[in-house]
Design an enzyme around this catalytic site. Structure first.
Site, PDB file in Angstrom:
ATOM      1  N   SER A  23      -2.658  15.896  63.595  1.00 26.66           N
ATOM      2  CA  SER A  23      -2.605  17.242  64.081  1.00 26.66           C
ATOM      3  C   SER A  23      -3.731  17.897  65.141  1.00 26.66           C
ATOM      4  O   SER A  23      -4.036  18.606  65.420  1.00 26.66           O
ATOM      5  CB  SER A  23      -2.456  18.465  63.106  1.00 26.66           C
ATOM      6  N   ASN A 110      -6.903  21.277  51.300  1.00 28.38           N
ATOM      7  CA  ASN A 110      -6.176  22.244  51.282  1.00 28.38           C
ATOM      8  C   ASN A 110      -6.698  23.748  51.488  1.00 28.38           C
ATOM      9  O   ASN A 110      -6.148  24.429  52.141  1.00 28.38           O
ATOM     10  CB  ASN A 110      -5.295  22.319  49.912  1.00 28.38           C
ATOM     11  N   THR A 155      20.065  57.863  78.856  1.00 26.47           N
ATOM     12  CA  THR A 155      20.467  57.301  77.619  1.00 26.47           C
ATOM     13  C   THR A 155      21.833  56.415  77.928  1.00 26.47           C
ATOM     14  O   THR A 155      22.449  56.770  78.969  1.00 26.47           O
ATOM     15  CB  THR A 155      21.135  58.406  76.728  1.00 26.47           C
ATOM     16  N   HIS A 156      21.848  55.516  77.468  1.00 25.15           N
ATOM     17  CA  HIS A 156      22.985  54.600  78.020  1.00 25.15           C
ATOM     18  C   HIS A 156      22.878  54.050  79.131  1.00 25.15           C
ATOM     19  O   HIS A 156      23.891  53.906  79.891  1.00 25.15           O
ATOM     20  CB  HIS A 156      24.260  55.197  77.694  1.00 25.15           C
ATOM     21  N   SER A 277      11.240  34.209  97.453  1.00 22.77           N
ATOM     22  CA  SER A 277      12.395  33.259  97.474  1.00 22.77           C
ATOM     23  C   SER A 277      12.278  31.932  98.489  1.00 22.77           C
ATOM     24  O   SER A 277      11.799  32.455  99.229  1.00 22.77           O
ATOM     25  CB  SER A 277      13.865  34.097  97.603  1.00 22.77           C
ATOM     26  N   ASN A 285      10.663  39.467  94.413  1.00 28.27           N
ATOM     27  CA  ASN A 285      11.228  39.344  93.129  1.00 28.27           C
ATOM     28  C   ASN A 285      10.036  39.801  91.975  1.00 28.27           C
ATOM     29  O   ASN A 285       8.877  39.305  92.194  1.00 28.27           O
ATOM     30  CB  ASN A 285      11.800  38.003  92.548  1.00 28.27           C
ATOM     31  N   GLU A 290      10.151  39.250  84.470  1.00 29.61           N
ATOM     32  CA  GLU A 290      11.243  38.240  84.026  1.00 29.61           C
ATOM     33  C   GLU A 290      10.842  37.273  83.214  1.00 29.61           C
ATOM     34  O   GLU A 290      11.399  36.965  82.306  1.00 29.61           O
ATOM     35  CB  GLU A 290      12.082  37.689  85.312  1.00 29.61           C
ATOM     36  N   TYR A 317       0.159  23.064  48.305  1.00 29.76           N
ATOM     37  CA  TYR A 317       0.400  22.666  49.642  1.00 29.76           C
ATOM     38  C   TYR A 317       1.279  21.593  49.887  1.00 29.76           C
ATOM     39  O   TYR A 317       1.553  20.770  48.782  1.00 29.76           O
ATOM     40  CB  TYR A 317      -0.905  22.135  49.951  1.00 29.76           C
ATOM     41  N   GLN A 322       1.602  22.187  57.831  1.00 29.43           N
ATOM     42  CA  GLN A 322       0.450  21.763  59.228  1.00 29.43           C
ATOM     43  C   GLN A 322       1.550  22.267  60.462  1.00 29.43           C
ATOM     44  O   GLN A 322       0.758  22.520  61.522  1.00 29.43           O
ATOM     45  CB  GLN A 322       0.490  20.102  59.239  1.00 29.43           C
ATOM     46  N   LYS A 325       0.467  25.631  62.850  1.00 33.33           N
ATOM     47  CA  LYS A 325      -0.563  26.012  63.599  1.00 33.33           C
ATOM     48  C   LYS A 325       0.000  25.995  65.162  1.00 33.33           C
ATOM     49  O   LYS A 325      -0.261  26.909  66.058  1.00 33.33           O
ATOM     50  CB  LYS A 325      -1.829  25.219  63.641  1.00 33.33           C
TER      51      LYS A 325
HETATM   52  N1  ARG Z   1      -3.862  18.985  58.944  1.00 34.65           N
HETATM   53  C1  ARG Z   1      -3.568  19.657  57.620  1.00 34.65           C
HETATM   54  C2  ARG Z   1      -2.812  20.979  57.798  1.00 34.65           C
HETATM   55  O1  ARG Z   1      -3.045  21.452  58.932  1.00 34.65           O
HETATM   56  C3  ARG Z   1      -4.761  19.846  56.648  1.00 34.65           C
HETATM   57  C4  ARG Z   1      -4.531  19.863  55.248  1.00 34.65           C
HETATM   58  C5  ARG Z   1      -4.034  18.609  54.614  1.00 34.65           C
HETATM   59  N2  ARG Z   1      -4.078  18.404  53.492  1.00 34.65           N
HETATM   60  C6  ARG Z   1      -3.423  17.227  52.952  1.00 34.65           C
HETATM   61  N3  ARG Z   1      -3.566  17.298  51.532  1.00 34.65           N
HETATM   62  N4  ARG Z   1      -3.087  16.400  53.512  1.00 34.65           N
HETATM   63  O2  ARG Z   1      -1.983  21.437  57.061  1.00 34.65           O
END
Ligand code: ARG
Length: 464
Positions: A23, A110, A155-156, A277, A285, A290, A317, A322, A325
């Site tokens: 990640s 965690n 209104t409407h 355009s 525009n 939009e 957890y 993950q 995010k």
């Molecule tokens: N990259 C993980 C997340 O965003 C961190 C926590 C990972 N914990 C684990 N036990 N694998 O959730």
């Protein structure tokens, strides 16, 4: 170096799983929070004698040096180290050697990630709040300039009654105030410190959680270790708050788009905030509005994805989490760019006062006012409503406005009409006579403008 958790394994992770599991591309933005959190953690474990003070100092110096190097672009992260937490830990071990391996004592990823995301989102909430205030300042300015700019209220999407452009803009200010307060509220609930919860069941070391909470400026501790690592309610709350901001911006966008059309022609966007355009040379525009309306969909989508991601996972957890995010960061970035671009577009638009006024001519938007006049002459409202309905019908048939009717014609609908009726029908009076709290009269809107000004000053002071 192999994986930090590699001891139990006989084989390397497949390349595909490595990439799938990683990640870092998303959570790298939390490097600062991760390091700050680690510094507080190390300060605490060294103070509690869990590691020596000397070791603590070395680790903290190493973490600070890494922070510096990251900010100067001297270090890079790799997907082999999965996420920001393990990237930083690996970099630390490289930087200071063996003692770096003590950083993760009495901690789990965690509780670490639960801490980092809270810290990061707290900062982003402050950024979002500033952008809302910036928008409020623009509304304050534009509304002050248009205190007497009469337009039809709808209104409407049918012309209904007279208002001013200031009053209309100030409706958005109320929405933004609620958006701001929702963020403040969300911040309060987010402000609970999870570190010390460990993987899910705390730790056997004699840690001092209160110290970490204080070092990191949290209000309170997460007091159930399972909940503290399994909870992402604060992400969801923020996702909802962001959806609501987008819903408000999207309604505003829809109005801007309508107002820019030749059919309305109430405003003209600045050239810098509109687009052309590729084929039709005449076009100008409202793309910004939009796009804001369009991007509302992805912010709602992120919220639904988060809700769905959370709904089936057992405590505590799970790696599903993950995914939080990427979704919430996307919503934050979208709302930030929309707030700033949209508000500048509002700041630079030209109000076509004449057209707004002209639009008040059609649609009999002064009919309620004349009915109210009859009521003041002792006619029951329901009867007055009927009389006005008949008068409007007569005007449509005879292609007239109410104010074009002669006194004789007026009297043919009700004996009580006098010359005063023409005053009542004047659109400026229609607006100014609506002088009750919350109304569009210049007096009432001036009160609201003053309140908004004080509100902005107060909120800016709170920030400092
Ligand atoms: N990259 C993980 C997340 O965003 C961190 C926590 C990972 N914990 C684990 N036990 N694998 O959730």
């Amino acid at each position: 170096m192999g994986k930090l958790w590699g001891g139990r394994f006989q084989k390397d992770t497949s390349k595909e799983v490595n990439d799938f599991n990683s990640s870092i591309d998303i959570d790298k933005v939390m490097y600062k929070e991760d390091i700050e959190g680690s510094i507080a953690h190390v300060t605490m474990i060294s103070n509690c004698g869990i590691i020596s003070l000397e070791e603590g100092k070395t680790i903290i110096a190493g973490l600070k040096s890494i922070l510096n190097k990251i900010e100067n672009g001297e270090l890079s992260f790799t997907s082999d180290n999965e996420d920001i937490h393990m990237n930083i830990e690996t970099l630390l071990i490289k930087e200071i050697g063996e003692v770096g391996k003590k950083l993760h004592t009495a901690r789990s990823r965690n509780d670490q990630v639960a801490l980092d995301i809270r810290m990061y989102l707290k900062g982003e909430i402050e950024n979002l709040k500033s952008r809302i205030l910036d928008f409020q300042k623009i509304i304050l300015k534009k509304a002050s300039e248009n205190l007497y700019t009469i337009m039809p209220g709808y209104t409407h999407l049918q012309r209904a009654q007279g208002i001013t452009f200031a009053h209309h803009l100030m409706a958005y200010s109320e929405m933004l105030k609620r958006d701001y307060e929702r963020l403040e509220d969300c911040y309060k609930r987010m402000n609970s410190m999870p570190l010390g919860s460990g993987a899910l069941a705390t730790t056997t070391y004699p840690i001092n959680r209160v110290m970490v909470k204080e070092l990191l400026n949290f209000d309170r501790l997460g007091v159930n270790s399972i909940d503290a690592v399994a909870d992402r309610d604060f992400v969801l709350e923020l996702a909802n708050d962001l959806s609501m901001i987008m819903m408000h911006l999207s309604r505003f966008s829809e109005e801007i788009i309508l107002w820019c059309s030749s059919e309305f022609s109430f405003v003209e966007l600045d050239d810098a905030y509109s687009t052309g355009s590729s084929i039709m040379p005449q076009k100008k525009n409202p793309d910004v509005a939009e796009l804001v309306r369009g991007k509302t969909g992805r912010v709602y989508g992120n919220q639904v994805a988060l809700l769905t991601m959370m709904k089936g996972i057992p405590l505590a957890y799970n790696k599903d989490m993950q995914e939080d995010k990427e979704l919430i960061f996307d919503s934050i970035n979208t709302v930030k760019i929309c707030l700033s671009t949209f508000s500048k577009m509002i700041d630079t638009l030209t109000v076509k006062e004449e057209n707004m006024k002209k639009a008040c001519k059609e649609g009999f938007i002064n009919a309620t006012d004349l009915a109210d006049y009859l009521v003041k002459k002792n006619i029951a409202f329901r009867d007055a409503h009927k009389i006005l309905g008949e008068m409007v019908f007569y005007c449509i048939e005879n292609k007239k406005h109410l104010e074009d009717l002669s006194l004789e014609e007026l009297k043919s609908f009700s004996e009580v009409f006098t010359e005063e009726a023409y005053e009542v029908l004047d659109i400026v009076n229609c607006v100014e006579n609506r002088d009750v709290i919350g109304g569009p009269s210049s007096k009432q809107v001036t009160i609201r403008l003053k309140e908004l000004k004080d509100y902005i000053v107060k909120k800016e002071m709170d920030k400092e």
